[in-house]
Design a protein around this motif. Sequence first.
Motif, PDB file in Angstrom:
ATOM      1  N   UNK A 125      27.882  35.458 -22.510  1.00 13.17           N
ATOM      2  CA  UNK A 125      28.823  36.411 -21.923  1.00 13.17           C
ATOM      3  C   UNK A 125      28.209  37.796 -21.759  1.00 13.17           C
ATOM      4  N   UNK A 127      25.213  38.381 -20.393  1.00 17.02           N
ATOM      5  CA  UNK A 127      24.257  38.404 -19.284  1.00 17.02           C
ATOM      6  C   UNK A 127      25.063  38.247 -17.993  1.00 17.02           C
ATOM      7  N   UNK A 128      24.862  39.143 -17.013  1.00 19.68           N
ATOM      8  CA  UNK A 128      25.678  39.092 -15.806  1.00 19.68           C
ATOM      9  C   UNK A 128      25.661  37.710 -15.144  1.00 19.68           C
ATOM     10  N   UNK A 263      28.788  31.054 -17.911  1.00 22.39           N
ATOM     11  CA  UNK A 263      29.220  32.436 -18.115  1.00 22.39           C
ATOM     12  C   UNK A 263      30.681  32.484 -18.569  1.00 22.39           C
TER      13      UNK A 263
END
Lengths: 386, 364
Positions: A125, A127-128, A263
């Motif tokens: 969560x 890391x873009x 993500x």
Amino acid sequence: MNSRDQSNWSLARAWILQLLVLLGIFLLLAGIASTTLENLDRLGVQSGFDFLEKRAGFDINQTLFAYSSDSPVYMAFAIAIANTVLLAVLSIALSTLIGLLVALCRVSGDRFFNALGHMFIETFRNIPALLQVFFWYFVVLRSLPTSAQSWQLGQHVFLNNRGLFLPGMSWSVSKTGLIGGLALVSVAVLALLLRSYRRRHPGRPSRPAWLKRLAAFFWLLAAALWITQTTAWSQPELQKFGYISDWVITPELGALILGLSLYNASSVAEVIRAGFVAIPKAQWEAARSLGLPVAAIMCTVVVPQAMRIIIPPMTTVYLNIFKATSLGAAVGYPEIVSVMVGTTNNIVGRPVEIMFLIFAVYSLVSLLGIWMMGHVNRRYNRFDLV
Amino acid sequence: MSESSSHTQPSPAASAAQGVSALLNHFWRPALSILGLILIVLLVWPLLQWAVFDAYWAGSDGSACPDKAGACWPFIAERFDQLMYGAYPEAQRWRVNLGLTIGLIMMVPILIPRIAGKAIWVSLFIFVYPLLAIALFSGGVLGLSPVGTSSWGGLFLTLVIGVFAFVFALPSGILLALGRESRTPVIRILAGIWVEIWRSVPTLVVLFVAVIMLPLFLPREYEVDKLLRALIALSILMSCHIAEAVRGALRALPAGQFDATRALGLKRSSAYMHVILPQALNISTPQITNIIIGLFKETSLLVIIGLFDLLGMVQAVSGDPEWHLSSARATGYLFVALIYWAFCFGLSRYSAFLEKHNRTPGSY
């Protein structure tokens, strides 16, 4: 000035304020509209939605239904919406699955699994999402073997740097098949109606359980038979320029599914965990003292209560995944933003109309999501007597 | 599984955690633990091998490392300045360093809960710092040579966009929240429509609106810089998110607070200024921190509209023919992932700390 005058005055002031605000907004909008029209006129841009009927003139590399460059623009829009929905549904399904597993790790009470779940959440969560999609697309999926050296998974599935080639499935329903299908559906509908009737009129003698189970078994058997009889499978074929198949997960779609799912799985996991943790200890104790086995406690006591807490934030997470499908524009997956803004706007040049359509689609989906959440939540709140 | 676990003795204190752990009985627990351990080794070991043991460390150009091999760290070393500053002129980079350092120092009193006078520090940061930073970064004043925004890039651009979007979004977000709670129907409805419309579309669409539509909305004399357009888009979006956070906090305040201000005879405006808003902002700070984390990650979308933010810079420099290696690109991703991760993880820890701090009684 007595208090009545005062309240009259404040009422009048409120009305004047509102009118002034409305007037100001109206003037602002009118100003923007007139400058926009002037600018569009200067740039020689036409306006109106007539472009939707015209020939699109571009190809789309993933079409879920019939489309060619001769199709009208609205068909391209429909294809883009279908692609967006496909990506959203697959990503939501996968992220829910992963998120559920991670949440179970987090509430397992086992230190090792808790740490494992924690590590997963904190890694993915922070890391873009776009960086994760790029990683899968440019690094992992690009380094897969070429068509000639495809990895074969099982008998009819092939994986290479052009995508994952699955056996295609198509339905061909004959006349007897149609009648059979209708019969199956009507039997199911009748059974459900009968069940709800009996529920509303308790006290009548019910059929024995084994009979019901037998009937359900035969129904499922018939349904399975119907599906296998009416579907035709086509295998991926190796042709001159690589594999051809009806069902392909392109590298773009694959990278987006992986990136978005991993993500968002961390958000899903946190939502589910919060739901479980919120169930008071007394609920477990009460259920246990009734002698219920753990599985039954989960299914009948914990999950129904946890769902009430889980559903509202989960709706937000799912809507976020739907919105995040727009990252497809970065890797050339033909979803709404890339087809409408990236391609159509460049060709027809109607920015205002296209943006209006995009806002309309996304707002509608948001409203739909919120409405559905309310509906499901009401179902779970049915037994709430407080 | 359920059959065997039904024989387990009901424990006196069963909680959710113990309930689930009862599902994992004596057989499954070690089996799953070993499976998890194997999974970690299978995932982490190749990554470690690629990034450290098989990596190439020495060299100064593309010939330093082969394609499709271990990590290519010379690529990062060679392009480090670009990843940090973009095309900002080398002789002027001290201005970037100075500006960012001043910002960092000004943030310290805001971040430490014990330091009093938050309102003063925050307003200094919101109203004074931007002017100073703009003067330093773009120049043209005080004898500084002008540097166009087209040469801004890398981590610098990401930070500038992040900080400035927040600086614009915080005041407007608070105003929008107050608007949504207003007694005046027109203001309440308008603020509600504004917030909900922007929140229902993806960030990328908001960015495209700013890039494509904003020039159409403005008279032709006003040429808006692309960076400024992106900044406006992210500010609008972020202010809507902040508005929701603050509104949630306003709703969460006990009704007694409002009643007490009435009993004291405070006017509505001063009640909000001195009693309601300070508490609401305090409650919503952890959530606002999470919004900042989200914004920081969303800045990576700028690459799609053609700005060279941190991620955009990696895309750009790994497209360079000299470094056209998949290993160089992958190393670039790993490097920026670590930067993003460090920022976001640090901020999320801070947010968790604040939440804990707020929960302890007498903290404000």
